[in-house]
Structure formats: structure tokens, C-alpha cells
Scaffold this motif. Structure first.
Motif, PDB file in Angstrom:
ATOM      1  N   LEU A   1      -7.839   8.477   0.256  1.00  0.00           N
ATOM      2  CA  LEU A   1      -8.033   8.279  -1.180  1.00  0.00           C
ATOM      3  C   LEU A   1      -8.084   6.816  -1.573  1.00  0.00           C
ATOM      4  N   GLN A   2      -7.397   5.949  -0.824  1.00  0.00           N
ATOM      5  CA  GLN A   2      -7.346   4.539  -1.183  1.00  0.00           C
ATOM      6  C   GLN A   2      -8.528   3.743  -0.617  1.00  0.00           C
ATOM      7  N   TRP A   3      -9.499   4.438   0.033  1.00  0.00           N
ATOM      8  CA  TRP A   3     -10.636   3.749   0.635  1.00  0.00           C
ATOM      9  C   TRP A   3     -11.578   3.237  -0.452  1.00  0.00           C
ATOM     10  N   ASN A   4     -12.137   2.047  -0.218  1.00  0.00           N
ATOM     11  CA  ASN A   4     -13.262   1.545  -1.001  1.00  0.00           C
ATOM     12  C   ASN A   4     -14.181   0.797  -0.048  1.00  0.00           C
ATOM     13  N   LYS A   5     -15.310   0.293  -0.555  1.00  0.00           N
ATOM     14  CA  LYS A   5     -16.328  -0.260   0.342  1.00  0.00           C
ATOM     15  C   LYS A   5     -15.881  -1.521   1.069  1.00  0.00           C
ATOM     16  N   SER A   6     -14.818  -2.148   0.599  1.00  0.00           N
ATOM     17  CA  SER A   6     -14.310  -3.320   1.316  1.00  0.00           C
ATOM     18  C   SER A   6     -13.715  -2.933   2.672  1.00  0.00           C
ATOM     19  N   TYR A   7     -13.370  -1.647   2.838  1.00  0.00           N
ATOM     20  CA  TYR A   7     -12.813  -1.171   4.107  1.00  0.00           C
ATOM     21  C   TYR A   7     -13.892  -0.618   5.034  1.00  0.00           C
ATOM     22  N   ARG A   8     -15.159  -0.629   4.614  1.00  0.00           N
ATOM     23  CA  ARG A   8     -16.238  -0.009   5.393  1.00  0.00           C
ATOM     24  C   ARG A   8     -16.350  -0.639   6.776  1.00  0.00           C
ATOM     25  N   GLY A   9     -16.201   0.209   7.805  1.00  0.00           N
ATOM     26  CA  GLY A   9     -16.326  -0.246   9.190  1.00  0.00           C
ATOM     27  C   GLY A   9     -15.060  -0.818   9.781  1.00  0.00           C
ATOM     28  N   GLY A  10     -13.986  -0.905   8.987  1.00  0.00           N
ATOM     29  CA  GLY A  10     -12.740  -1.452   9.502  1.00  0.00           C
ATOM     30  C   GLY A  10     -11.780  -0.367   9.946  1.00  0.00           C
ATOM     31  N   ASP A  11     -10.604  -0.799  10.462  1.00  0.00           N
ATOM     32  CA  ASP A  11      -9.623   0.152  10.971  1.00  0.00           C
ATOM     33  C   ASP A  11      -8.313   0.112  10.181  1.00  0.00           C
ATOM     34  N   GLU A  12      -8.392  -0.299   8.910  1.00  0.00           N
ATOM     35  CA  GLU A  12      -7.195  -0.311   8.071  1.00  0.00           C
ATOM     36  C   GLU A  12      -7.067   0.990   7.289  1.00  0.00           C
TER      37      GLU A  12
ATOM     38  N   THR B   1     -42.749  11.291   7.822  1.00  0.00           N
ATOM     39  CA  THR B   1     -41.431  10.987   7.274  1.00  0.00           C
ATOM     40  C   THR B   1     -40.838   9.786   7.998  1.00  0.00           C
ATOM     41  N   ASP B   2     -40.086   9.024   7.247  1.00  0.00           N
ATOM     42  CA  ASP B   2     -39.350   7.887   7.799  1.00  0.00           C
ATOM     43  C   ASP B   2     -37.917   7.998   7.286  1.00  0.00           C
ATOM     44  N   HIS B   3     -36.988   8.203   8.201  1.00  0.00           N
ATOM     45  CA  HIS B   3     -35.584   8.423   7.843  1.00  0.00           C
ATOM     46  C   HIS B   3     -34.753   7.276   8.419  1.00  0.00           C
ATOM     47  N   ASP B   4     -34.057   6.571   7.540  1.00  0.00           N
ATOM     48  CA  ASP B   4     -33.211   5.454   7.961  1.00  0.00           C
ATOM     49  C   ASP B   4     -31.776   5.751   7.538  1.00  0.00           C
ATOM     50  N   GLN B   5     -30.866   5.680   8.489  1.00  0.00           N
ATOM     51  CA  GLN B   5     -29.471   6.001   8.199  1.00  0.00           C
ATOM     52  C   GLN B   5     -28.549   4.886   8.683  1.00  0.00           C
ATOM     53  N   ASN B   6     -27.729   4.420   7.759  1.00  0.00           N
ATOM     54  CA  ASN B   6     -26.728   3.390   8.061  1.00  0.00           C
ATOM     55  C   ASN B   6     -25.375   3.990   7.714  1.00  0.00           C
ATOM     56  N   SER B   7     -24.589   4.337   8.718  1.00  0.00           N
ATOM     57  CA  SER B   7     -23.338   5.024   8.463  1.00  0.00           C
ATOM     58  C   SER B   7     -22.233   4.496   9.360  1.00  0.00           C
ATOM     59  N   VAL B   8     -21.014   4.657   8.887  1.00  0.00           N
ATOM     60  CA  VAL B   8     -19.831   4.324   9.691  1.00  0.00           C
ATOM     61  C   VAL B   8     -18.851   5.478   9.580  1.00  0.00           C
ATOM     62  N   TYR B   9     -18.202   5.768  10.693  1.00  0.00           N
ATOM     63  CA  TYR B   9     -17.162   6.785  10.760  1.00  0.00           C
ATOM     64  C   TYR B   9     -15.884   6.086  11.185  1.00  0.00           C
TER      65      TYR B   9
END
Length: 750
Positions: free
Chosen positions: A324-335, A367-375
Motif C-alpha cells: 500500500l505504501q508503494w509509489n513510483k519512486s520505489y519502481r524497480g527497487g527492493d525497499e 500490431t506493435d506491442h511495447d511493454q516496460n514492467s518491473v516486478y
């Protein structure tokens, strides 16, 4: 001379006086139908009804005529009349909605044909069906289609695929206007954001269709048919909100570019930005989404009246789920753990009838599909491009209705995972032929064959046979058999593939998956004396798969192992659909499916994961004409299915319970061009966490910082981790969104 003029005037006067007038109203279930077409056969008279459903045909000479009334979605009615001198006739019409048994379909044979005349069973679902339970995308709308289930594959990102008769998403081909532009990586995203204002109907074929459509049409296909701009309303708007904070907007516009073309534009916007955690695991119950999709379709007017159509769509979505406390500043990090997906798609498709005497059509899509994702801290960057071109020649010779075709498919895929060592580029040329032979009005057979060439798998041949026995107008028996194939790409969006530490091991030269299918279909129509209608359709099927390719993540935690299944897989079952229309305004659509989906290897047979033994769907509608109110009660029920646990110590249930999602909607339609609707979704407040200690494994340690492993990479049970688990959001079999209310408004200007 004066006498001649006088005689002529008297003659004209008598003719004028002898002319008559025809008036009437056109209604359905007591409601007026505006813009219904009224034609007086054997004359040049025609008109349309006004907002009250009324029409007038003036200056009718004495004689015998036939009044014909038609309206999209309703059965055309005809009344024979005799017009005398100087009379006013009142001719009223009560139109009834056409049920799906009489629809014209194109999916089964690549030709427009009445569903009753098609040798291939095709199920048809119109927009009125999906309005009974409004959803923000086609993916969710499939939940009320018998034998078809939208399967969520991740509790956090909420991505998924479409199961047909228990077969997983990669076995289902999704088409838009007959073009295979939704595939593989992009299935769930391609099914999102298609504006409902552009949807004409959805056609579904269950069972292999590779002889016409090639790879991926192994388990079945879904063909999304968009509206013809010539028949679409001038403007339409449909918007609803829920008490969870979801908001969906669909807009549709139609216009003409002089006499050159007609244009249909649709826009869909969906937003959900209200994190909710009702199961108290500190993770979002539903993925937050911000999505926009724009679609435009052009139909060009040609002197020959031949087809020239061009359409395009742009889709963008930003979705995330996580702590719940996630925001985009944490994207791709391990905090703080979050799964964030940016998706961009471009789609282009078209059809062109060649200017030849013969019926030849060229169709294409790209079709051209571009995906940028982090898990969490693991990136998943992927691109997929699919180009498709097809030329068909439709030719009738005596009793033979022939179709010849050739196609070329271009596939490009690349991602950053260890499952894709280098970009995959493939060209697949194809040839196919089909012959539908009508021996008489009773017996018809269809023969088909397709040849494909793939550089990795060589020559692939898929034959097809269908037989239709029209016992009489109300009883039809169909038998279909054929083969299918699927060329597997070594890519995945599974979390286990995103660790970066796994080696890809291919134990053998992979062969394409093959399937052999047979199904028997029986359709019966029953008309009762008081105007009621019952349509019954039942199907039994058996499909056997060989060379199944399943990525193995369990044998060695440091490897992804690919090989063909040393054995076989089987799906078999029976399904039934019942449509009931009663004269009092009650309508029922009921469906039930029983199936057995198994895999056999080393003489051990197991039930396939995430596949229910039985399921049922229903849509019960009733119109209260005096109150201008429609009531729709829809729902589904699913039997237990085997679930993906992480080991013997995992305390989560090995099988799901029998579960059901039910909805109710009230639609008020008294005002001109306006529908107001409201209701409740998931009336029973069912969620998959009920009966389980938790749904997401190790939600308190999503980066596995406190998980201990032995020397072989196996998880060890500790005081902090008594069940020997790693973080896993893949234990999911149904939507995690509880009860919610909704309110919406539709406006249509024709």
C-alpha cells in the motif's frame, strides 16, 4: 379543347382523391422503436419511424402491397395489405429481438453465413448480452460466457488470459474483425480498452480452428466484430462508476467525409486509483489502472459497392499493484514491493475487395506491442510485433462453395529474460483450401486443409472435416473433426523466469504442439403456441494433445527446462446452452459445462492446474413495461480446481471451493435516447481468501530477504518461515474484488 382540359382535370382530381395513406407504430415489448425502416413493396415508398415509433406512408394508389419493417437486432416483419380508394389504413408492428441462433456469422468458414446454415458451430454474443453486466473491458465481459473463463494469473498485477473448455490462454486465438492481432504476450492487454461503443458482436468457436487460422487456434478462437460505420449511431456515450472508485467512459462518433467514406471513432478511458486492502495483507486487492484507448474505422464508398475498410487503434495503460505504501519512486527497487506495467500498443487492420469479377479479398493487420514492467526489483522489458496478410478467393461451382487462400505471418519477439536468449524473428507462409458441398437442403459437408511452413518446425499440415444434417428447420446435428497446432515461443511473464539467475535448458529439438479433435453438436428450436421460444444447443467434445511444451521450474531451481511432454494431454466434456424468450418479457440464457482436463506422463495422469470440473452461467432478464424498467440477474458458478501450491508444507488449500460471482442490474429507459442503470456486483461478496490463512505467500517478506536455502537451492523451514515458502502471488483462481455497487448512464443519438 375546353372539354379536353376539363376531362383531364377531372381525371387528375379522381386519381388524387383515390390515393390513400398508411399509418402505424413499430414497438418492441411496448417500447417504441425509433429509426426503424418501413418499406412498401411494389412501390417506391419508404420511410423511418420517429421518436414515438410512428410512421406514415402517403399518396398510395389502390392495389395489393406488402409492408416490411426492419430494425437492427430485431426480426424483420412483413404484412400483406390491400389498399382501396381514399382510405386510411392502420398497420402496427410488434418486433421481437432476434436470438443468436439466427445471426449471420463469419468466423467458422471465413464467409458470411446464417449460423443455422454453418457446418461449424459458432456461438454469438451481441452487445445487449454484455450490457446485462457492464464491464470496463472485453476480458472481464467473458465471465458470463459458458465454457469461457477469464483467468487471473497474478494476485498483484492482475494480468491473465482466456480459458476455453479448460485450455490455457496460449491455446486461444483472439481476432478483431477476423484479423489475429491479439496474441501471446499481449492477450490481456489487447482485450482491454476496446470501446464498447464499437462492439457489434463476439463470435466464439470452441475447438481447433488451425486449418483456417493457423497457429494458436488450438483450443478455440474469439472474434471481436466491430460495427460497420454505415450502421452505427451518430453519437453514443456510456459511463459508469463504482463505489470502489472505478470510472469507465466509452464514447462513439460517426461521420461522413463527403461521399467518399464513413468514419467511426471510439474512445475508452478507465481509471482506478483507490488502493483497497480488505484482506489485510498490506497488498492492493485490485490493480490500480489508468488506461486510454482510441479506435477509428473507415469504410470507403466504391462505385462497385465492394469493401474497402481500414481501422486502427492506440492503447496505453499504466497499471500497478503492490504494498500500500508503494509509489513510483520505489519502481524497480527492493525497499517497497510493487509491480508496475507500462503498456503501449498500435494496431492496424484492413480489408480490400479486389476490383475483379471473382470474389477476391485481401486482408491485413499489424500490431506493435511495447511493454516496460518491473516486478519488485526485476525488470521485464518486451517487444512483440505481428504482421499478417491474407488473400482469399471465394468461388462457387455447382454444389461446391470453394474458398482458396494464402497467408503470410511475420512474428518478432524480444525481451530481457533468460528465457529469450536472442530476438525471435519468424516468417510463416501458408496455403489453405476449403470446400463446402451442399448435397441438398438436408446434408452438407465441409472439407478443409491448411499448409504452413515454419523455419524451426518445417512443414505443418492441418486437415479439417465437418458434416451438417438439417433434420428439419428446428433440429440440426453437426459433427466436426480436425487437427490443430501451436508453435511455442520460449518467452514467459512468470515471476520465476525473472530472477535472472536461471539458465535456459532445452533438452531436445522442440516440436510444435499438435491436437486432434472431434465434437458433436445438436441444436434444437422450440416455438410454443403462445409466442414463447426455447433454443437448446449441446456439444460433446474430445481433444488429445501431443508434444505439449510446459516450462519446468521445479526440477532445478536454477534452471528453466523446456521439453516436449513425454505423454499426452486430453480435454473432454459436454456443454449445453439454453436460450428462452417468453412473451411476458422474461428472458433466460443458461449455460452449463462439465469437463475433464488431464495430462499423462510416465503413465501418471493428473488434473490440470486451474481447471474446474464443472461450471455454469446464467443471465435472467425481465422487462417491467409499465415502469420502463429492465432487471438483469447474471452470474456464474465454478467447481473445485487444483491450485498452484509451493510445497507439501504450504497451508493453503490444494483445491478451490465451489464458488460463484453474482450480479444484479436495474435499467430505466423511459427517456428518449437515454438509459440509466445501477446495480450491485458480486452480491455474495465472494473472494478467494475465504478459507485460506493467506493468499499471497510471504507477503511480509516480498524480496525473500529472510528466506534461507540449502546448498541445492531448496527453501528451508525456519521459525520465521515455518512453511518453507518464498514470496508468491501466483496462488489465484478468481477475482479478489468483493461486493460493490455501480451507477451508469447511456446516451445514443441515431
Amino acid at each position: 379543347m375546353k372539354n379536353l382540359i376539363l376531362a383531364f382535370c377531372l381525371l387528375i382530381s379522381n386519381v388524387i382523391m383515390a390515393q390513400s395513406e398508411i399509418k402505424g407504430t413499430v414497438v418492441s415489448d411496448g417500447r417504441p422503436l425509433q429509426m426503424a425502416n418501413v418499406i412498401l413493396r411494389k412501390s417506391n415508398k419508404a420511410t423511418v419511424t420517429n421518436e414515438k415509433g410512428s410512421y406514415t406512408l402517403k399518396n398510395i394508389l389502390p392495389g395489393n402491397y406488402e409492408v416490411i419493417v426492419s430494425y437492427t437486432g430485431f426480426k424483420t416483419e412483413k404484412i400483406a395489405i390491400t389498399v382501396a380508394d381514399s382510405t386510411e389504413l392502420i398497420v402496427d408492428f410488434e418486433l421481437k429481438e432476434t436470438h443468436s441462433l439466427d445471426e449471420v456469422v463469419v468466423t467458422g468458414t471465413l464467409k458470411p453465413v446464417s449460423r443455422l446454415e454453418s457446418a461449424v458451430p459458432v456461438e454469438v454474443y451481441k452487445t445487449s448480452f454484455f450490457k446485462k453486466n457492464p464491464t470496463a473491458n472485453v476480458f472481464d465481459a467473458m465471465q458470463n460466457v459458458n465454457g469461457v473463463r477469464p483467468q487471473l494469473n497474478c494476485n498483484i498485477c492482475n494480468t491473465g488470459d482466456i480459458h476455453i473448455n479448460g485450455l490455457e490462454g496460449p491455446y486461444t486465438l483472439v481476432l478483431i474483425d477476423g484479423m489475429p492481432i491479439v496474441s501471446g504476450l499481449s492477450t490481456v492487454y489487447g482485450l482491454s480498452g476496446i470501446p464498447n461503443s464499437l462492439l457489434e458482436r463476439i463470435e466464439i468457436v470452441k475447438g481447433p480452428a488451425s486449418s483456417l487460422y493457423g497457429s494458436e487456434a488450438v483450443g478455440g478462437l474469439i472474434n471481436i466484430i466491430t460495427k460497420n460505420p454505415n450502421n452505427a449511431p451518430l453519437f453514443s456515450a456510456d459511463s459508469f462508476v463504482t463505489d470502489w472508485g472505478e470510472w469507465n467512459l466509452d464514447l462513439g462518433f460517426k461521420g461522413n467525409v463527403g461521399k467518399t467514406a464513413s468514419v467511426l471513432t471510439g474512445v475508452n478511458y478507465f481509471n482506478y486509483s483507490n488502493p483497497i486492502d480488505n484482506n489485510h495483507d498490506n497488498f492492493t486487492d485490485v490493480t490500480l489502472q489508468d488506461r486510454v484507448s482510441a479506435f477509428q474505422k473507415w469504410n470507403f464508398n466504391r462505385k462497385s459497392n465492394k469493401l474497402l475498410s481500414l481501422a486502427g487503434r492506440y492503447f496505453y495503460e499504466d497499471r500497478w499493484g503492490g504494498e500500500l505504501q508503494w509509489n513510483k519512486s520505489y519502481r524497480g527497487g527492493d525497499e517497497v514491493y510493487g509491480e508496475s506495467i507500462y503498456t503501449k500498443r498500435w494496431e492496424l487492420l484492413g480489408a480490400y475487395d479486389l476490383p475483379t469479377v471473382e470474389k477476391m479479398r485481401f486482408s491485413f493487420s499489424y500490431t506493435d506491442h511495447d511493454q516496460n514492467s518491473v516486478y519488485g526489483d526485476m525488470p521485464f522489458l518486451a517487444q512483440q510485433r505481428i504482421g499478417f496478410g491474407q488473400l482469399t478467393w471465394d468461388k462457387k461451382i455447382n454444389k461446391n462453395d470453394l474458398l482458396f487462400g494464402t497467408a503470410l505471418r511475420y512474428q518478432y519477439y524480444d525481451d530481457n529474460t533468460t528465457a529469450t536468449i536472442e530476438e525471435d524473428i519468424n516468417w510463416i507462409p501458408s496455403l489453405f483450401v476449403q470446400d463446402e458441398i451442399a448435397f441438398n437442403d438436408t446434408h452438407k459437408i465441409l472439407l478443409g486443409a491448411r499448409y504452413d511452413y515454419n523455419r524451426n518446425h518445417g512443414n505443418i499440415f492441418t486437415p479439417r472435416f465437418a458434416y451438417k444434417w438439417k433434420i428439419n428447420d428446428n433440429n440440426i446435428l453437426r459433427f466436426n473433426t480436425g487437427t490443430g497446432f501451436r508453435i511455442v515461443n520460449l518467452f514467459t511473464e512468470e515471476h520465476a523466469a525473472l530472477t535472472g539467475s536461471r539458465d535456459v535448458i532445452v533438452l531436445e529439438e522442440l516440436k510444435p504442439e499438435r491436437s486432434y479433435n472431434a465434437n458433436l453438436n445438436y441444436l434444437k428450436k422450440i416455438y410454443t403456441g403462445n409466442g414463447n421460444f426455447i433454443g437448446l444447443e449441446t456439444t460433446a467434445w474430445y481433444t488429445r494433445f501431443s508434444n505439449s511444451i510446459i516450462p519446468d521450474y521445479d526440477t532445478n531451481p536454477n534452471q528453466i527446462i523446456y521439453k516436449n511432454l513425454d505423454g499426452h494431454a486430453v480435454t473432454k466434456g459436454v456443454s449445453a446452452n439454453v436460450d428462452m424468450i417468453f412473451y411476458n418479457g422474461l428472458k433466460l440464457i443458461l449455460g452449463a459445462t462439465y469437463m475433464d482436463v488431464t495430462k499423462t506422463e510416465d503413465e501418471v495422469t493428473t488434473q490440470q492446474i486451474l481447471t474446474e470440473k464443472f461450471s455454469g452461467t446464467w443471465a435472467i432478464s425481465y422487462r417491467i413495461s409499465d415502469l420502463f424498467l429492465d432487471v438483469d440477474y447474471t452470474g456464474n458458478v465454478y467447481g473445485p480446481m487444483r491450485l498452484p501450491r509451493l510445497g507439501d508444507l504450504d497451508p493453503r488449500s490444494e483445491f478451490s471451493p465451489t464458488w460463484s460471482v453474482q450480479n444484479i442490474q436495474f435499467t430505466f429507459n423511459k427517456f428518449k435516447n437515454i438509459e440509466i442503470y445501477a446495480g450491485v456486483k458480486n452480491l455474495l461478496n465472494w473472494t478467494p481468501n475465504k478459507g485460506n490463512p493467506f493468499i499471497i505467500a510471504r507477503a511480509n517478506d516480498p524480496f525473500d530477504k529472510n528466506v534461507q536455502f540449502d546448498g541445492n537451492g531448496n527453501v528451508q523451514a525456519t521459525a520465521d518461515n515455518p512453511y518453507a515458502l518464498t514470496f508468491d502471488p501466483g496462488y489465484v483462481y478468481g477475482p479478489n474484488q468483493g461486493i460493490r455497487s455501480f451507477f451508469g448512464l447511456r446516451y445514443t443519438l441515431r
